[in-house]
Design a protein around this motif. Structure first.
Motif, mmCIF file in Angstrom:
data_model
loop_
_atom_site.group_PDB
_atom_site.id
_atom_site.type_symbol
_atom_site.label_atom_id
_atom_site.label_comp_id
_atom_site.label_asym_id
_atom_site.label_seq_id
_atom_site.Cartn_x
_atom_site.Cartn_y
_atom_site.Cartn_z
ATOM 1 N N LYS A 37 1.334 -1.195 0.284
ATOM 2 C CA LYS A 37 0.002 -0.320 -0.394
ATOM 3 C C LYS A 37 0.670 0.903 0.199
ATOM 4 O O LYS A 37 2.488 1.086 0.371
ATOM 5 C CB LYS A 37 -0.658 -0.103 1.678
ATOM 6 C CG LYS A 37 -2.371 -0.591 1.223
ATOM 7 C CD LYS A 37 -2.812 -0.616 2.436
ATOM 8 C CE LYS A 37 -3.985 -1.740 2.674
ATOM 9 N NZ LYS A 37 -4.544 -1.791 4.029
ATOM 10 N N VAL A 89 1.777 4.580 4.814
ATOM 11 C CA VAL A 89 0.729 5.676 5.121
ATOM 12 C C VAL A 89 1.432 7.086 6.262
ATOM 13 O O VAL A 89 1.362 7.902 6.075
ATOM 14 C CB VAL A 89 0.283 5.052 6.561
ATOM 15 C CG1 VAL A 89 -1.169 4.600 5.773
ATOM 16 C CG2 VAL A 89 0.947 3.785 7.032
ATOM 17 N N SER A 90 2.738 6.900 5.774
ATOM 18 C CA SER A 90 4.223 7.757 6.937
ATOM 19 C C SER A 90 3.812 9.021 5.939
ATOM 20 O O SER A 90 4.239 10.146 6.635
ATOM 21 C CB SER A 90 4.863 6.943 7.559
ATOM 22 O OG SER A 90 5.789 6.977 6.103
ATOM 23 N N LEU A 110 1.701 10.651 4.900
ATOM 24 C CA LEU A 110 0.204 11.071 5.098
ATOM 25 C C LEU A 110 0.792 12.187 6.412
ATOM 26 O O LEU A 110 0.257 13.541 5.543
ATOM 27 C CB LEU A 110 -0.842 10.287 5.785
ATOM 28 C CG LEU A 110 -1.286 9.178 5.495
ATOM 29 C CD1 LEU A 110 -2.168 8.629 5.945
ATOM 30 C CD2 LEU A 110 -2.271 9.540 4.452
ATOM 31 N N ASN A 111 1.760 12.207 6.630
ATOM 32 C CA ASN A 111 2.763 13.581 7.369
ATOM 33 C C ASN A 111 3.635 14.234 6.618
ATOM 34 O O ASN A 111 4.785 12.727 5.918
ATOM 35 C CB ASN A 111 2.634 13.148 8.645
ATOM 36 C CG ASN A 111 1.835 12.540 9.356
ATOM 37 O OD1 ASN A 111 1.272 13.565 9.484
ATOM 38 N ND2 ASN A 111 1.581 11.605 9.964
ATOM 39 N N PRO A 112 3.423 14.887 6.185
ATOM 40 C CA PRO A 112 5.016 15.469 5.632
ATOM 41 C C PRO A 112 6.392 14.406 6.358
ATOM 42 O O PRO A 112 7.084 14.656 7.111
ATOM 43 C CB PRO A 112 4.760 17.560 5.751
ATOM 44 C CG PRO A 112 4.474 17.025 6.794
ATOM 45 C CD PRO A 112 3.795 16.292 7.198
ATOM 46 N N GLU A 160 -7.200 12.135 17.986
ATOM 47 C CA GLU A 160 -6.104 11.652 16.669
ATOM 48 C C GLU A 160 -5.558 12.887 16.027
ATOM 49 O O GLU A 160 -5.550 12.387 14.736
ATOM 50 C CB GLU A 160 -7.381 11.101 16.327
ATOM 51 C CG GLU A 160 -8.375 12.346 15.960
ATOM 52 C CD GLU A 160 -9.672 12.430 16.521
ATOM 53 O OE1 GLU A 160 -9.079 12.302 17.857
ATOM 54 O OE2 GLU A 160 -10.841 12.624 15.615
ATOM 55 N N ILE A 161 -5.187 14.696 16.352
ATOM 56 C CA ILE A 161 -4.247 15.175 15.621
ATOM 57 C C ILE A 161 -3.573 16.048 16.161
ATOM 58 O O ILE A 161 -4.276 15.995 17.388
ATOM 59 C CB ILE A 161 -5.586 15.694 14.775
ATOM 60 C CG1 ILE A 161 -6.669 16.473 15.485
ATOM 61 C CG2 ILE A 161 -6.538 14.901 13.647
ATOM 62 C CD1 ILE A 161 -6.731 17.507 14.918
ATOM 63 N N ASP A 162 -2.935 16.432 15.949
ATOM 64 C CA ASP A 162 -2.746 17.984 16.277
ATOM 65 C C ASP A 162 -2.681 18.953 15.564
ATOM 66 O O ASP A 162 -1.765 19.198 13.962
ATOM 67 C CB ASP A 162 -0.908 17.693 16.588
ATOM 68 C CG ASP A 162 -0.008 18.360 17.826
ATOM 69 O OD1 ASP A 162 -1.163 19.748 18.241
ATOM 70 O OD2 ASP A 162 1.119 19.601 17.376
ATOM 71 N N PHE A 187 8.039 16.763 15.714
ATOM 72 C CA PHE A 187 8.262 15.764 15.541
ATOM 73 C C PHE A 187 9.593 14.477 14.550
ATOM 74 O O PHE A 187 10.053 15.179 14.447
ATOM 75 C CB PHE A 187 6.428 15.175 14.702
ATOM 76 C CG PHE A 187 5.745 15.909 15.568
ATOM 77 C CD1 PHE A 187 5.534 15.152 16.307
ATOM 78 C CD2 PHE A 187 5.633 16.884 14.247
ATOM 79 C CE1 PHE A 187 3.701 15.583 16.339
ATOM 80 C CE2 PHE A 187 4.012 18.373 15.434
ATOM 81 C CZ PHE A 187 3.858 17.384 16.423
ATOM 82 N N ASP A 188 9.183 13.524 14.696
ATOM 83 C CA ASP A 188 10.091 12.667 13.891
ATOM 84 C C ASP A 188 9.826 13.466 12.282
ATOM 85 O O ASP A 188 11.249 12.885 11.616
ATOM 86 C CB ASP A 188 10.583 11.234 13.648
ATOM 87 C CG ASP A 188 8.519 10.849 13.718
ATOM 88 O OD1 ASP A 188 7.563 11.686 13.109
ATOM 89 O OD2 ASP A 188 8.530 9.486 13.709
ATOM 90 N N THR A 189 8.889 13.817 12.356
ATOM 91 C CA THR A 189 8.981 14.375 10.430
ATOM 92 C C THR A 189 9.662 15.209 9.843
ATOM 93 O O THR A 189 9.435 15.872 9.164
ATOM 94 C CB THR A 189 7.536 13.589 10.342
ATOM 95 O OG1 THR A 189 6.237 14.826 11.295
ATOM 96 C CG2 THR A 189 6.600 13.092 10.116
ATOM 97 N N ASN A 190 9.689 16.548 11.538
ATOM 98 C CA ASN A 190 10.011 17.640 10.982
ATOM 99 C C ASN A 190 10.920 18.088 11.646
ATOM 100 O O ASN A 190 11.507 19.493 11.632
ATOM 101 C CB ASN A 190 9.151 19.153 11.182
ATOM 102 C CG ASN A 190 8.092 19.424 12.716
ATOM 103 O OD1 ASN A 190 9.567 18.158 13.779
ATOM 104 N ND2 ASN A 190 7.359 19.563 13.148
#
Lengths: 437, 678, 418
Positions: C42, C45-46, C48-50, C267-269, C311-314
């Motif tokens: 698929k 899913v990650s 979904l976050n930049p 479920e969100i920030d 976050f680990d993404t930013n």
């Protein structure tokens, strides 16, 4: 190619589509199966961060630890309200459901000839005792545990289970925030209040066309958290609750609250609480002349409520996490065996505990005696994705919350009848905003 | 009729009437006294009860006197001055050692305990045990120049090696306040053993030993262990807790001049043995502990006692500058025991650990190292040596005198009268009896031994009669008990007379009963002379904290958390009403153990209850919380099962705030005055 | 897939009628395979976050790690950020009671470690263990702090609070004292006061008056009494309340203030800098004017005016699942489930261990967040041989020379590289 081959090929293709769903993963990947129209802030802005879009992995150690030798029993913990609580009857059912699963497994030879043993703990001790019971379970060296119902109990217990790294299966606590903690040791086999709230909002406002709904709820976490989702959802579909009244556990006179409700002239009333209080509220409501349609929370689906409410119960609608009248042969067998063993009909907690315990047993049988490996199986979103239990199909989301469809229970002639809760907004079902993001 | 006949007739009638009144009146009085004393032959003297037990009023003032009660003392570096702490006189007395005259009486705080002098001799520090502070006295000006705040119940004092810090032993809060003298501020508190008192800096100035009186709280059946706390003077931290096993009541500590041995006073209680043992000797033994600092800090315990003669209630201990002799005051038998340290060294150097263990209980061995038991006046407590070590000064607490002993001849050479009242009041006589072991079989112990400071020793005793191992009971405090009959946990004694009369000798002293004169005196003292200290830790001024107020509401509540009415007999306030927080009745609170006879228990009073752990009749609850968490789960000792942890904490906070009504009245008057300036 | 179905009829024309069935079968299998591909592979899913799009450069000496084992030639790029190397890991083989280590605390020359099976202290190169047999309240030791004044060691366990003073334990339980609950997740000393975060609320013990105060939902702005972390600084106590964000308690005024995620959703920030990133907080730490808050969903900092989310993404954060944090000076050390990170908000150093050997790397980023205005955002990887004992980090402490880390596979010690 002949036309008929095209037809066959197309037909196969069409047939193939549903297979995509065979893994049980729902297409709608909005968190908690939320319809788009009720996504928080969604009409205004995208969230910076969406959580629970992928499962929290467990990067810790322990998978290499060999199983102990010379074990005489394979211990599995149980935590539930068994003494000194208002919901002892629910806890007892849950224990019996778990016991039945253990006994059946032991009849089949246990785990490689070693019998399973249930280590039973009461969760209603002094002040936060549930967490302390998990510490005791660790000392007892349980491989996994099952429990509980009250969310106060479950919440303190999961923190202990995280520290101690014991896999946990929750068969009875529908508090949505329970799995919103990202703890990779916990799965829930019962649908949560989020699903119940969506179902109720849909039933009350969309299907039954009410707009002014008054709420009377238990002044505990079960009432508070359950109503929070309902209230938010109702507001987002354009119908904020007209009043929210509370009652304490054990309260018997609801006159004050009902008078305040009466003053708001609602066109429907929602009761969110334990069976006993719900029954009493219904009685007093009708006695006061409040004739509005009544809706309730899942704990109303109980013989205790029907007994107190009597004839007044007819027409009441609540949600239920499964369909006890289903033709599912597994369920039928369970119901028969349960009645044979314990002399009473299983309730929702017994049925879910039976399913949950069977999943624990299956995990142990699959990977052996290692807590991390048991956790890995329980949370891999494969082994038990779409698991067919006595309570129906389990559909786990990325937070290991069971988001399977729930049921609307309606009392007719003194009995509950169950119908699937209709999807809230079919038009938006496939269209997912987070996926597009 | 003749005038004389008339008179005869009138007298006759009066006589007949008098006789008619006297005989039944006498009978009534007899019955009254018999019922109060549980005897049939107590003299019918109204004054013995109704006069001497008066606590307030003019009569009370007339029949009682204000004594000084010297408790501890220090000698100036030049040996010219004695500084004597007068416990009841609330003063520091400056005495000229040469002329033996009191030069000055400096008023200080409440219930002063100890005094220490700065190395330059210019200042004296006195701990005020009931004021929670230390008075700083300028000795040249003879006045208090500063008051340093301390923990609860300041007692022993020591200065750091550099003289910059003052260590104050807080006897009630069980810690040591370290005070920076340059700022006059407490900088930290170090946790000590239970109920510490004595403190001494080692001769090399590196460590301080702090003695404790009460033992660690342990379940009944486990041996008594009391901590000796060692503080490192340079780090100002606790460096070690030494366990003094099977012993408690370590009042004071002294070091040999080289510092190789530390000596502490101690008592070895035999509380686990049924009290029937008294007749065989061996209820309490008294002695000293030695910390052999060069030998890995091993601990040796030796007795002062001899077969058939005990030296009860050791208090003070000092060692001569030549390191040859130690003097230990045996305050219960009015003796100073002289220990020959070389003999002690010889004894312990040869002994194996097993032998030492037997020595600690051996009554026959003290003759090897005790040179003499020097008689003193009543109740010798604090000791101090002249700088040259030639004179020993003894604070004779219940004599209001300082005895001067020649340390060579071991004879009393002088007695310094501090100027207290000359007469001995009935209550004072009672206090002397209370503190004297002479009434116990072989002088084994006195009332004070199990009731130190007239309070309680925190131990649980097997007070059995013939049924050994049954009915274990926790010692009760005697503070302010005059108004809270009945007595004994079983509540069988309705008066103190009965409590301390016949049965007392049968069960406890195992000697002849007190004479009625003595009994009257003892009762007078117990009823009028034993007071609760102010509750400075939890309720200094009568204004309850928010938590205590919430706890009070729980204490007084009549409905539970669910709004259900609590049956009247299951509310705290019902059995524990103010001012003493007891209804003076017997009750069943589901605390009977298997070893208890099936009886009801006296509802104890709760004033200063914080100071009396462990709790319940057999001391099973180590803390107040345990009364309801570990025990009382069946809600028979008051409904508590519905309480949240916050509520229990609040309730405990309130219970700890309870104090003697005496202070309540005082504070309410004070507040009244405050509110009405006119 | 669409293209293939269009071509297929042309091929089919050349085949015999009999082969139609075979081809159809092949097509079905092919289609099935493709469909399965959609199921199994698929869209990540990650996405979904930049994901950070930064210039990524690896230092030249990668791969040399194995050769100079025990030594790591690191020249820290990040200004002011300390980098630790020469890692040594202690396990049961070195005398620890268990490899599952929950807490580590430096105490002068000693180092305390709390494990699942007892308390251990490292002194003079040796580990000594204390268990319930020595008087410890429970063998599961979750938190440790040392009083600066008295030197007493306060130990939070799974079964009560212990005070270790001069070789002796004194225990407090919910049944015999005012301790809110026996599960003591965190304990700190603040002058004469001892603060605990327990399953039944935050507890404050005044060592002078011996009085306990409990802070729960009944008397503080918490939803429930589930406290997980506590720290002190700036005259305040910061309680990490599970599901309740951060509760700030000002000691002087005795006033509470709570900081929760303003979006109110689990479920969100909604916005990363509008407040604490999530209400499920796990630890707090205050230093140099910054309050750091960890959650299982990312890291937050608060300077008294502005919140910032990491976050680990930013950012350079190893993982969003953070067990514990400890700030020292301008640097906060972050114990995540997948590596140890440290940051001063301007740059990052993250330590990782390889899955298959004891080596690992330090990843150094010279920027705080992807959206920082710094133009030259660089990342360096520096090999470590060996590295930290395990990537699942539960506790950390640092002094001027060493960094100690509690992991699921022992205690690791790193030396500050000068």
């Amino acid at each position: 190619m002949k036309a008929n081959h095209w037809v066959i090929a197309t037909f196969i293709l069409i047939l193939w589509c549903p297979i995509l769903k065979l893994d049980g993963q729902d297409k709608n990947s909005n968190y908690g199966k939320a319809p788009n129209e009720i996504l928080p802030y969604d009409r205004f802005t995208k969230a910076y961060k969406y959580f629970f879009v992928e499962p929290q992995l467990f990067y810790g150690a322990g998978r290499e630890i060999p199983p102990p030798t010379n074990l005489k029993e394979v211990r599995i913990g149980f935590l539930g309200p068994l003494e000194g609580s208002m919901i002892v009857s629910l806890g007892t059912q849950m224990l019996q459901g778990a016991t039945l699963a253990i006994e059946e497994a032991n009849k089949k030879g246990g785990y490689r000839g070693i019998p399973f043993k249930l280590m039973i703990h009461n969760d209603v001790g002094l002040w936060g005792a549930a967490a302390n019971e998990i510490v005791k379970m660790d000392d007892e060296k349980v491989w996994a545990w099952l429990g509980s119902i009250d969310d106060i109990v479950s919440h303190v217990a999961i923190r202990a289970t995280l520290k101690l790294e014991i896999p946990m299966v929750c068969p009875g606590d529908p508090d949505p925030t329970f799995t919103e903690t990202a703890i990779p040791w916990v799965i829930r086999v019962i649908s949560d209040d989020r699903q119940s709230s969506y179902g109720l909002v849909n039933q009350i406002y969309k299907k039954d066309g009410h707009s002014r709904v008054a709420v009377i709820r238990a002044n505990n976490r079960y009432g508070r958290v359950g109503i929070k989702i309902f209230s938010e959802t109702a507001t987002r579909v354009g119908h904020p609750m007209v009043i929210e009244e509370r009652f304490n556990d054990g309260e018997t006179d609801f006159k004050t609250q009902l008078e305040r409700i009466l003053a708001t002239s609602p066109d429907a009333i929602l009761i969110w609480g334990n069976a006993k209080e719900s029954g009493l509220i219904l009685q007093q409501m009708r006695a006061m002349g409040l004739e509005q349609p009544i809706y309730g929370s899942d704990r109303m689906v109980s013989p205790e409520f029907l007994k107190i409410a009597g004839n007044l119960a007819d027409g009441i609608m609540t949600t239920c996490q499964y369909n006890p009248n289903s033709d599912n042969p597994k369920l039928k067998a369970f119901q028969t065996n349960y009645f044979k063993r314990f002399g009473l009909e299983p309730d929702v907690f017994a049925a879910h505990a039976y399913d949950g315990m069977n999943m624990i047993i299956e995990s142990i049988n699959k990977v052996g005696l290692n807590r991390v490996l048991i956790r890995d199986v329980l949370t891999d979103l494969k082994t038990f994705q779409g698991y067919q239990g006595v309570t129906g199909k389990k559909v786990f989301d990325q937070s290991w919350n069971n988001i399977a469809d729930i049921w609307i229970a309606k009392v007719r002639h003194g009995k509950f009848e169950f119908t699937p809760a209709p999807p809230m907004d079919p038009k938006n079902k496939v269209n997912s905003k987070t996926e597009n993001y | 009729m003749k005038r004389s006949q008339k008179l005869i007739r009138i007298f006759g009638i009066i006589l007949v009437l008098g006789l008619l009144i006297f005989f039944p009146g006498h009978k009534l009085a007899r019955a009254h006294v018999d019922s109060k004393t549980a005897t049939t032959d107590h003299p019918l003297l109204c004054t013995s009860c109704h006069l001497y037990t008066q606590k307030t009023g003019i009569i009370s003032k007339l029949i009682n006197a204000d004594y000084l009660s010297p408790f501890n003392l220090a000698v100036s570096a030049d040996g010219e001055r004695l500084y004597v702490v007068a416990q009841e006189g609330k003063a520091l007395l400056v005495v000229d050692a040469e002329t033996e005259k009191v030069l000055n009486k400096i008023s200080i705080g409440n219930q002063p305990h100890s005094v220490i002098l700065s190395s330059d001799g210019k200042r004296a520090y006195v701990s005020n045990q009931w004021s929670d502070n230390v008075s700083v006295i300028d000795l040249t000006a003879s006045k208090v120049v500063d008051t340093l705040k301390t923990g609860n119940g300041p007692a022993g004092l020591a200065l750091s090696a550099d003289g910059k810090f003052l260590y104050v032993v807080n006897s009630y809060s069980s810690d040591v306040s370290v005070i920076d003298l340059s700022k006059g501020e407490e900088i930290k508190r170090l946790t000590t053993g239970n109920n510490p008192t004595g403190i001494k800096l080692s001769p090399n100035g590196k460590v301080l030993y702090v003695t404790s009186r009460r033992a660690n709280i342990v379940p009944y059946g486990e041996p008594v262990v009391t901590k000796l706390t060692v503080i490192n003077d340079s780090t100002q931290r606790v460096s070690e807790y030494k366990n003094m096993e099977s012993a408690y009541m370590m009042e004071n500590v002294a070091f040999t001049p080289t510092g190789d041995l530390g000596f502490v006073t101690l008592i070895r209680p035999k509380n686990l043995i049924p009290s029937i043992q008294v007749e065989q000797g061996w209820m309490m033994t008294h002695g000293f502990g030695i910390i052999d600092r060069k030998n890995n800090g091993r601990i040796i315990q030796l007795l002062l006692d001899e077969p058939n003669a005990y030296y009860s209630d050791p208090f003070g201990i000092v060692i001569t500058p030549d390191g040859k002799k130690a003097f230990e005051s045996s305050s219960g038998v009015n003796r100073i025991s002289v220990i020959d340290i070389d003999s002690v060294r010889a004894l312990i150097s040869k002994a194996s650990p097993e032998m030492l263990k037997t020595y600690s209980d051996n009554l026959g061995i003290s003759s090897r190292y005790i040179i003499k038991h020097i008689p003193t006046g009543a109740n010798p407590k604090g000791l101090a040596l002249s700088p040259d070590g030639k004179k020993l000064y003894v604070a004779e607490t219940l004599e209001d005198k300082i005895a001067v002993i020649n340390t060579e001849t071991l004879e009393t050479i002088s007695s310094i009268d501090l100027g207290g009242p000359r007469r001995i009041t009935v209550a004072r006589q009672g206090r002397r009896l209370f503190n004297n072991a002479g009434h116990t079989f072989q002088d084994q112990y006195c009332c004070y031994t199990c009731h130190p400071d007239m309070h309680e020793d925190g131990l649980v005793y097997n007070m059995s009669g013939k049924d050994m191992g049954r009915n274990v009971t926790n010692t009760m405090s005697l503070r302010d008990i005059g108004d809270t009959p009945p007595y004994k946990w079983s509540g069988t004694n309705l008066t103190v007379y009965k409590q301390d009369g016949m049965r007392f000798s049968t069960y406890l002293t195992r000697t002849e009963t007190f004479s009625y004169k003595d009994l009257d005196a003892l009762v007078a003292f117990i009823i009028t002379g034993i007071h609760n200290p102010p509750n400075l830790m939890y309720n200094p001024n009568g204004e309850l904290t928010e938590a205590q107020l919430r706890g009070k509401a729980i204490f007084e509540r009549s409905v539970d958390n669910y709004g259900k009415v609590i049956p009247e007999n299951n509310r705290c306030i019902t059995c524990h009403p103010a001012p003493y927080y007891t209804d003076k009745k017997l009750a069943y609170v589901s605390t009977l153990s298997k070893t208890d006879d099936s009886i009801l228990f006296d509802t104890p009073h709760l004033d200063n209850i914080y100071a009396s752990p462990p709790y319940l009749h057999d001391g099973r609850a180590a803390t107040l919380e345990e009364i309801w968490t570990k025990y009382g789960k069946d809600d028979k000792h008051g409904l508590a099962g519905d309480m949240s942890k916050n509520q229990l904490n609040d309730l405990v906070a309130y219970l700890k705030s309870l104090r003697s009504p005496k202070y309540e009245n005082k504070d309410s008057k004070k507040h009244h005055g405050k509110n009405n300036p006119n | 897939m669409v293209k293939i179905t269009l071509i297929r009829p042309k091929i089919m024309r050349k085949t015999t009628q009999r082969n139609y069935l075979i081809w159809t079968t092949i097509a079905v299998i092919f289609l099935s395979a493709c469909s399965l591909g959609f199921i199994l592979i698929k869209k990540p899913v990650s996405s979904l976050n930049p994901v950070p799009q930064t210039k990524y450069s690896t230092s030249d000496n990668t791969g040399a790690a194995g050769k100079n084992s025990g030594k790591t030639d690191i020249k820290p790029d990040a200004k002011q950020m300390p980098v630790y190397g020469h890692w040594k890991t202690f396990t049961t083989k070195d005398g620890l009671p268990s490899d599952h280590v929950y807490a580590v605390r430096i105490d002068g020359k000693r180092v305390w470690a709390g494990t699942h099976d007892g308390l251990a202290v490292y002194e003079d190169g040796k580990w000594k263990t204390y268990t319930t047999k020595d008087g410890l309240a429970h063998n599961g030791v979750l938190a440790i702090d040392v009083s600066k004044e008295t030197g007493d060691v306060w130990i939070g366990t799974l079964g009560g609070l212990s005070r270790f003073s001069a070789g002796k334990f004194e225990n407090f339980s919910q049944f015999d004292s005012g301790l809110p609950n026996d599960l003591v997740y965190c304990v700190i000393c603040d002058g004469k006061d001892v603060w605990t975060a327990t399953g039944g609320g935050a507890g404050h013990y005044d060592t002078y008056t011996k009085e306990w105060e409990i802070f729960t939902e009944k008397n503080a702005p918490m939803h429930e009494p589930w406290t997980y972390g506590v720290s002190a600084g700036d005259g305040k106590i910061f309680i990490a309340a599970w599901g309740g964000g951060v509760i700030e308690y000002t000691l002087k005024t005795k006033q509470f203030k709570d900081y929760t995620d303003p979006d109110g959703e689990m479920e969100i920030d909604l916005l990363p800098d509008d407040g604490v990133v999530h209400d499920i907080t796990t630890a707090t730490s205050w230093s140099d004017g910054i309050l750091w808050v960890s959650t299982y969903f990312g890291l937050s900092s608060y300077d008294g005016t502005h919140w910032k989310g990491y976050f680990d993404t930013n950012s350079g954060l190893a993982s969003n699942f953070i067990n514990f944090i400890r700030a020292k000076g301008p640097v906060v050390f972050i114990c995540s489930d997948n590596g140890l990170s440290s940051t001063d908000g301007k740059s990052w150093v993250t330590y990782k261990k390889n899955d298959n050997n004891n080596d690992g790397k330090a990843i150094i980023k010279n920027y705080g967040r992807n959206d920082d205005s710094t133009s030259n955002k660089t990342t360096h990887e520096i090999p470590l041989s060996p590295s930290i004992g395990h990537n699942f980090i539960i506790g950390v402490d640092a002094d001027k020379d060493y960094l100690w880390v509690a992991t699921e596979k022992g205690v690791s010690r790193g030396e500050l590289l000068k």
